[in-house]
Design a protein around this motif. Structure first.
Motif, short mmCIF file in Angstrom:
data_model
loop_
_atom_site.label_atom_id
_atom_site.label_comp_id
_atom_site.label_asym_id
_atom_site.label_seq_id
_atom_site.Cartn_x
_atom_site.Cartn_y
_atom_site.Cartn_z
N ASP A 49 0.84 -1.21 0.00
CA ASP A 49 0.00 0.00 0.00
C ASP A 49 0.87 1.25 0.00
O ASP A 49 1.95 1.28 0.61
CB ASP A 49 -0.91 0.02 1.23
CG ASP A 49 -1.88 -1.14 1.28
OD1 ASP A 49 -2.25 -1.63 0.19
OD2 ASP A 49 -2.26 -1.56 2.38
N ARG A 50 0.39 2.27 -0.67
CA ARG A 50 1.03 3.58 -0.62
C ARG A 50 0.28 4.40 0.42
O ARG A 50 -0.92 4.62 0.31
CB ARG A 50 1.01 4.26 -1.99
CG ARG A 50 1.96 3.57 -2.98
CD ARG A 50 1.85 4.16 -4.37
NE ARG A 50 2.12 5.61 -4.41
CZ ARG A 50 3.33 6.15 -4.35
NH1 ARG A 50 4.39 5.37 -4.24
NH2 ARG A 50 3.48 7.45 -4.41
N ILE A 51 1.01 4.84 1.46
CA ILE A 51 0.36 5.38 2.66
C ILE A 51 0.76 6.84 2.88
O ILE A 51 1.94 7.18 2.94
CB ILE A 51 0.74 4.54 3.89
CG1 ILE A 51 0.36 3.07 3.67
CG2 ILE A 51 0.07 5.08 5.14
CD1 ILE A 51 1.12 2.11 4.55
N ASP A 52 -0.25 7.67 3.01
CA ASP A 52 -0.07 9.08 3.37
C ASP A 52 -0.14 9.16 4.90
O ASP A 52 -1.22 9.10 5.48
CB ASP A 52 -1.18 9.92 2.73
CG ASP A 52 -1.01 11.40 2.97
OD1 ASP A 52 -0.50 11.78 4.05
OD2 ASP A 52 -1.43 12.20 2.11
N VAL A 53 1.01 9.25 5.56
CA VAL A 53 1.07 9.20 7.02
C VAL A 53 0.27 10.33 7.69
O VAL A 53 -0.51 10.07 8.61
CB VAL A 53 2.53 9.19 7.52
CG1 VAL A 53 2.59 9.26 9.04
CG2 VAL A 53 3.23 7.92 7.03
N PRO A 54 0.42 11.60 7.28
CA PRO A 54 -0.38 12.65 7.90
C PRO A 54 -1.89 12.39 7.78
O PRO A 54 -2.64 12.66 8.72
CB PRO A 54 0.02 13.92 7.12
CG PRO A 54 1.42 13.63 6.69
CD PRO A 54 1.43 12.18 6.34
#
Length: 233
Positions: A84-89
Motif C-alpha cells: 500500500d502507498r500510505i499518506d502518514v499525515p
C-alpha cells in the motif's frame, strides 16, 4: 539443533494463532449469556447481576487479548501484503478522528507538525494500528488539559520519522529499553500510571509491525516532561 529450534518456534507461533482463534467463539458465547442476564437485571438478585457484569467485562478483556495475540501471530507469520502507498499525515488525521471522544474527555490539545508529505510503502491496516496504539497511549498518559505533539519529518540522514510526545510523567530509565516487550508492565515515574494499556500488548504490536516493515521504533523521555515514541521509516 537449529532445525529443531526453528520447528519449535514455528509450532509455537501456530499454536498461539490457533488458540487465540479458537478462544474467540466461547468468549463470545460467555459475553452473550452474561448480557442476557443483565438485560433482565431487574428480575434477578443484585449480587447475581453484579457477578454477571464482572463476567462480561472479563470476557471482553480476554477477547481483546485473544485478538491482539492473533494479530501478532499473523504479523509474525507475514500474512499481510506490504504494497500500500500510505499518506502518514492523512492516517494520523483518521486516528485522531477515531480517538476524538477520548481526547475531548481529557481536554487534550493535539498539535501536529507535518514537515513532509512523502508517501510510505507498507500495509495500511497495520500502520493504522501502529499509529492508533501510540497516540492512544500518549493521550492516556497525559494529564488533563495538556498537550500531545505529533511530528512527521526527516531526522538524521534524511530518514523519515513519526514522533508522538505526551506530557505525562515519563518512563523510568530502567524500563525504556523494554517498553516494547510483550506483556512487559511497569509504573510511570512517581508511580502514577501503568505502562501499556490493559493487556500489555499495545506497544508489542507496534514493535511487531515495525519489524515486519523493517522500520525501527524507540522510546525516550523528553527534557521537559513526558515520553516520546518514535517510528523510523
Amino acid at each position: 539443533m537449529m532445525t529443531q529450534l526453528e520447528r519449535s518456534f514455528e509450532d509455537q507461533k501456530l499454536f498461539i494463532q490457533n488458540a487465540s482463534h479458537e478462544l474467540l467463539t466461547p468468549l463470545s458465547i460467555i459475553r452473550q449469556k452474561a448480557e442476557k442476564i443483565l438485560v433482565n437485571s431487574e428480575k434477578i438478585d443484585q449480587e447475581i447481576a453484579s457477578s454477571a457484569s464482572d463476567i462480561q467485562q472479563t470476557a471482553v478483556r480476554l477477547s481483546r487479548l485473544s485478538n491482539a495475540l492473533l494479530l501478532i501471530s499473523r504479523i509474525e507469520n507475514k500474512q499481510f501484503p506490504l504494497t500500500d502507498r500510505i499518506d502518514v499525515p492523512e492516517l494520523v488525521k483518521e486516528v485522531l478522528a477515531e480517538l476524538d471522544d477520548f481526547i475531548r474527555l481529557k481536554n487534550i490539545s493535539v498539535n501536529k507538525n507535518f514537515e513532509t508529505n512523502e508517501i510510505i510503502t507498507g500495509n495500511r491496516e497495520l500502520l493504522h494500528s501502529t499509529i492508533f496504539n501510540v497516540v492512544q497511549n500518549a493521550v492516556k498518559f497525559s494529564p488533563e488539559s495538556t498537550e500531545v505533539l505529533i511530528s512527521f519529518n526527516k531526522g538524521k540522514g534524511e530518514q523519515l520519522k513519526l514522533s508522538v510526545q505526551d506530557h505525562g510523567t515519563g518512563i523510568p530509565d530502567e524500563l525504556i529499553s523494554s517498553v516494547f516487550d510483550r506483556f512487559k508492565k511497569g509504573k510511570r515515574k512517581e508511580n502514577r500510571d501503568i505502562i501499556e494499556n490493559g493487556n500489555g500488548l499495545g506497544l508489542s504490536i507496534v514493535k511487531s509491525i515495525c519489524d515486519l516493515h523493517d522500520f525501527k521504533c524507540s522510546a525516550s523521555n523528553s527534557e521537559d516532561s513526558g515520553a516520546i515514541i518514535t517510528i523510523y521509516f
